[in-house]
Structures are given as C-alpha cells and as structure tokens.
Scaffold this motif. Structure first.
Motif, PDB file in Angstrom:
ATOM      1  N   VAL A 193      36.779  14.035  41.824  1.00  0.00           N
ATOM      2  CA  VAL A 193      38.088  14.022  42.466  1.00  0.00           C
ATOM      3  C   VAL A 193      38.881  15.212  41.952  1.00  0.00           C
ATOM      4  CG1 VAL A 193      40.176  12.666  42.899  1.00  0.00           C
ATOM      5  CG2 VAL A 193      37.992  11.499  42.507  1.00  0.00           C
ATOM      6  N   TRP A 194      39.404  16.019  42.870  1.00  0.00           N
ATOM      7  CA  TRP A 194      40.175  17.219  42.532  1.00  0.00           C
ATOM      8  C   TRP A 194      41.582  17.029  43.087  1.00  0.00           C
ATOM      9  CZ3 TRP A 194      41.037  20.807  39.353  1.00  0.00           C
ATOM     10  CH2 TRP A 194      41.583  22.054  39.679  1.00  0.00           C
ATOM     11  N   ILE A 195      42.540  16.818  42.202  1.00  0.00           N
ATOM     12  CA  ILE A 195      43.907  16.503  42.614  1.00  0.00           C
ATOM     13  C   ILE A 195      44.699  17.790  42.796  1.00  0.00           C
ATOM     14  CG2 ILE A 195      46.029  15.276  41.979  1.00  0.00           C
ATOM     15  CD1 ILE A 195      44.157  13.413  40.300  1.00  0.00           C
ATOM     16  N   VAL A 245      48.304  17.308  39.110  1.00  0.00           N
ATOM     17  CA  VAL A 245      47.829  18.509  39.792  1.00  0.00           C
ATOM     18  C   VAL A 245      46.855  19.286  38.911  1.00  0.00           C
ATOM     19  CG1 VAL A 245      48.546  20.706  40.804  1.00  0.00           C
ATOM     20  CG2 VAL A 245      49.939  18.660  41.139  1.00  0.00           C
ATOM     21  N   HIS A 246      45.779  19.749  39.533  1.00  0.00           N
ATOM     22  CA  HIS A 246      44.720  20.509  38.877  1.00  0.00           C
ATOM     23  C   HIS A 246      44.001  19.700  37.803  1.00  0.00           C
ATOM     24  CE1 HIS A 246      47.285  24.150  40.217  1.00  0.00           C
ATOM     25  NE2 HIS A 246      46.363  23.868  41.142  1.00  0.00           N
ATOM     26  N   ASN A 247      43.940  18.397  38.042  1.00  0.00           N
ATOM     27  CA  ASN A 247      43.091  17.526  37.237  1.00  0.00           C
ATOM     28  C   ASN A 247      41.806  17.254  38.002  1.00  0.00           C
ATOM     29  OD1 ASN A 247      45.126  15.232  35.246  1.00  0.00           O
ATOM     30  ND2 ASN A 247      45.332  17.438  35.515  1.00  0.00           N
ATOM     31  N   ALA A 248      40.691  17.310  37.306  1.00  0.00           N
ATOM     32  CA  ALA A 248      39.391  16.957  37.878  1.00  0.00           C
ATOM     33  C   ALA A 248      38.914  15.676  37.206  1.00  0.00           C
ATOM     34  CB  ALA A 248      38.382  18.077  37.667  1.00  0.00           C
ATOM     35  N   LEU A 249      38.534  14.705  38.017  1.00  0.00           N
ATOM     36  CA  LEU A 249      38.079  13.412  37.511  1.00  0.00           C
ATOM     37  C   LEU A 249      36.666  13.175  38.022  1.00  0.00           C
ATOM     38  CD1 LEU A 249      39.250  10.996  35.881  1.00  0.00           C
ATOM     39  CD2 LEU A 249      39.858   9.961  38.069  1.00  0.00           C
ATOM     40  N   ALA A 250      35.696  13.228  37.104  1.00  0.00           N
ATOM     41  CA  ALA A 250      34.300  12.997  37.468  1.00  0.00           C
ATOM     42  C   ALA A 250      33.947  11.542  37.171  1.00  0.00           C
ATOM     43  CB  ALA A 250      33.382  13.941  36.693  1.00  0.00           C
ATOM     44  N   PRO A 263      32.152   9.330  32.444  1.00  0.00           N
ATOM     45  CA  PRO A 263      33.329   9.847  33.151  1.00  0.00           C
ATOM     46  C   PRO A 263      33.940  11.033  32.400  1.00  0.00           C
ATOM     47  CG  PRO A 263      33.419   7.460  32.984  1.00  0.00           C
ATOM     48  CD  PRO A 263      32.302   7.901  32.094  1.00  0.00           C
ATOM     49  N   GLN A 264      34.523  11.935  33.178  1.00  0.00           N
ATOM     50  CA  GLN A 264      35.168  13.114  32.615  1.00  0.00           C
ATOM     51  C   GLN A 264      36.543  13.276  33.253  1.00  0.00           C
ATOM     52  OE1 GLN A 264      33.607  14.998  30.189  1.00  0.00           O
ATOM     53  NE2 GLN A 264      31.879  13.559  30.336  1.00  0.00           N
ATOM     54  N   HIS A 265      37.544  13.567  32.421  1.00  0.00           N
ATOM     55  CA  HIS A 265      38.889  13.860  32.908  1.00  0.00           C
ATOM     56  C   HIS A 265      39.287  15.218  32.346  1.00  0.00           C
ATOM     57  CE1 HIS A 265      43.483  12.908  32.862  1.00  0.00           C
ATOM     58  NE2 HIS A 265      43.146  13.709  33.857  1.00  0.00           N
ATOM     59  N   LEU A 266      39.359  16.213  33.240  1.00  0.00           N
ATOM     60  CA  LEU A 266      39.602  17.583  32.820  1.00  0.00           C
ATOM     61  C   LEU A 266      40.909  18.084  33.417  1.00  0.00           C
ATOM     62  CD1 LEU A 266      35.995  18.889  33.528  1.00  0.00           C
ATOM     63  CD2 LEU A 266      36.903  18.172  31.318  1.00  0.00           C
ATOM     64  N   ARG A 267      41.764  18.639  32.580  1.00  0.00           N
ATOM     65  CA  ARG A 267      43.010  19.261  33.035  1.00  0.00           C
ATOM     66  C   ARG A 267      42.774  20.769  33.056  1.00  0.00           C
ATOM     67  NH1 ARG A 267      44.427  14.842  29.841  1.00  0.00           N
ATOM     68  NH2 ARG A 267      45.917  13.398  30.824  1.00  0.00           N
ATOM     69  N   ASP A 277      34.322  24.173  28.279  1.00  0.00           N
ATOM     70  CA  ASP A 277      35.617  24.791  27.975  1.00  0.00           C
ATOM     71  C   ASP A 277      36.672  23.778  27.546  1.00  0.00           C
ATOM     72  OD1 ASP A 277      34.574  27.264  28.624  1.00  0.00           O
ATOM     73  OD2 ASP A 277      35.318  27.217  30.692  1.00  0.00           O
ATOM     74  N   HIS A 278      36.473  22.503  27.914  1.00  0.00           N
ATOM     75  CA  HIS A 278      37.445  21.454  27.581  1.00  0.00           C
ATOM     76  C   HIS A 278      36.717  20.291  26.895  1.00  0.00           C
ATOM     77  CE1 HIS A 278      39.048  23.703  31.029  1.00  0.00           C
ATOM     78  NE2 HIS A 278      40.248  23.429  30.561  1.00  0.00           N
TER      79      HIS A 278
END
Length: 268
Positions: free
Chosen positions: A32-34, A52-57, A91-95, A144-145
């Motif tokens: 999911v790309w917000i 905004v600009h959070n990616a949720l795998a 699960p991954q939550h990337l800002r 990177d995160h």
C-alpha cells in the motif's frame, strides 16, 4: 496464471469501507502506497499511524485493518503469493522521505496502470515484470530504513494472538480459549491488546469473524445456515443475531443492499 495488478484503495476494498477497517487478511501480498491524507493501520494486532509517502507491505495471510478516513488516498500493488516475485515474510511500514525514491515507486505504479488500461498482448508478463521492480524497490527501502527497535513482550503476545485468530477464527473458539493457548489470562490478553491495537482481545476476534461473514454474505449466494456453520456459529439464528447486533441489519438485508449497489471496477 495469476498476475500482479495495481489499483486504488477504493477499488481494493470494492467501495466498501468495512472491507478495510475490519480485521481481515488478503490471499495475495500487498504493498500500500499512501499519497494523500493520514490514517490508522492495525497490523498483526499492533496499531500504527500512517500518512503521505508511507509504504505498508502486508504479506498474504496477515491479519490487519486500514482506515484512511474520507480524505485519504492510496494505491495498492497486489502480488500473487504463488508467484515468483519475492516479497517480505513479515509486515513492513516504511516512511519514505527521499523524493527520488518516492518518485521511483510512483512511476512503477503508473507504468502498471498504463499496462492494465491498454490490456495489450502479454499484459500479465509485463505486470509481473513491473511487480519485480516493486519488489526491488521495497527491498532497497528496507535496507535504507532498517527496523532498530526489538519487539516488546506485549507486541510478541499480540502478534501471536493475531496469528492464531487468522488461523482459527472459523472454529468459533472464544477469546478465553485463545488466551489459554497463549499461556496468559483473558484479562492480561485484553489489556495488552487494548494498549497496542486500541481494540480489546474480544473485539479483534469479533471483527475478523464479522469481516468473513459480511464477505460471504455480500459476495455470493451461499445459504445463511451454511455460512454460519462454516464460521463456527452454533446456529443460523445465532449468526443472524450476531450480524444484526454488529451491523444493524439482517443477513438478508445486507445481501440485498450489496446486490443493488453499483459495482466498483477493479483492476484487471
């Protein structure tokens, strides 16, 4: 052969907010790309703010919910769990703060949308190739995160509980049975779940059953009694009372309104 596809969050949930906001899982991996707004995700029982600009795998079979509110907007890339595209097991939550990285993922999604719109020969192969680029982007972003915080005992407990719910929610077992299987009291499990997810342990279980029930009621014509039995309810009458209590509508009313609702076009 299943192929990857990209769609808006609204298309993903077929225009029905409950499909996202109730605890559930997906048969495919999802990224999911917000791109607008902010909201709340509860993934494996752990609540987190997303924006905004959070990616949720979200790996296939992972219990979660997502609420972006009325102003939120995002895109979703579904990747078949049976395919060859590597996706994370957890699960991954990337800002994502790097503009170049933001633009790179957006460009891949736009390329997938063009493929779907044009529906040319070998579209499925092209979409799966683009999904491999999504995978590369995601794995680079994870490097990177990196996650630095170790999960707490409470997080480990809630994640284990979420996994048990996802595995066994069709059994009709009570929350207390799950607590016993985890070696804790119902009171302790409820307290930790409330602290980390905003939901009680019983509410998490109820939401997962309710999502499955509404999906079966609204997506097909399976008899109500058969749905009730398949979800571990003691009788069709008890199932109907459950639906009425949590939705304010009877099973037949939910089914009727769903069939009358204009369909939301999903990605091919």
């Amino acid at each position: 052969m299943p192929h990857a596809r990209v769609m808006t969050v609204v298309q993903w949930v077929q225009g029905a907010d409950w499909r996202a906001t109730l605890q559930h899982s997906c048969p495919h991996h999802a990224l999911v790309w917000i791109t607008r707004g902010q909201g709340i995700a509860v993934v494996e029982g752990v609540r987190r703010g997303v924006g905004v600009h959070n990616a949720l795998a979200i790996p296939a079979g992972t219990m979660f919910s997502l609420d972006l509110g009325k102003s939120g907007f995002g895109l979703v890339c579904e990747v078949p769990s049976s395919g060859a595209t590597p996706m994370p097991d957890t699960p991954q939550h990337l800002r994502i703060r790097d503009v170049a990285s933001q633009n790179e993922l957006t460009s891949i999604f736009e390329a997938m949308q063009r493929e779907q719109s044009n529906a040319r020969t070998f579209m499925d192969e092209a979409l799966n190739a683009e999904a491999n680029l999504v995978s590369v982007w995601l794995r680079r972003a994870m490097i990177d995160h990196p996650e630095t915080a170790r999960p707490t005992a409470g997080e480990r407990l809630v994640r284990a509980y979420a996994a048990l719910i996802e595995r066994d929610f069709q059994s009709g077992r009570s929350m207390a049975v799950y607590a016993r299987a985890l070696g804790v009291t119902p009171t302790h499990l409820t307290r930790v779940c409330k602290q980390l997810s905003g939901l009680t342990a019983a509410d998490m279980l109820t939401e997962r059953s309710l999502h499955a029930a509404r999906d079966l009621l609204e997506a097909n014509e399976i008899p109500v009694g058969q749905i009730a039995a398949g979800l571990g309810f003691g009788s069709a009458a008890y199932f109907s009372r459950f639906i009425l209590h949590h939705t304010g509508q009877s099973p037949s009313s939910l089914r009727g309104k769903a069939s009358a609702r204009p369909p939301i076009a999903r990605a091919v």
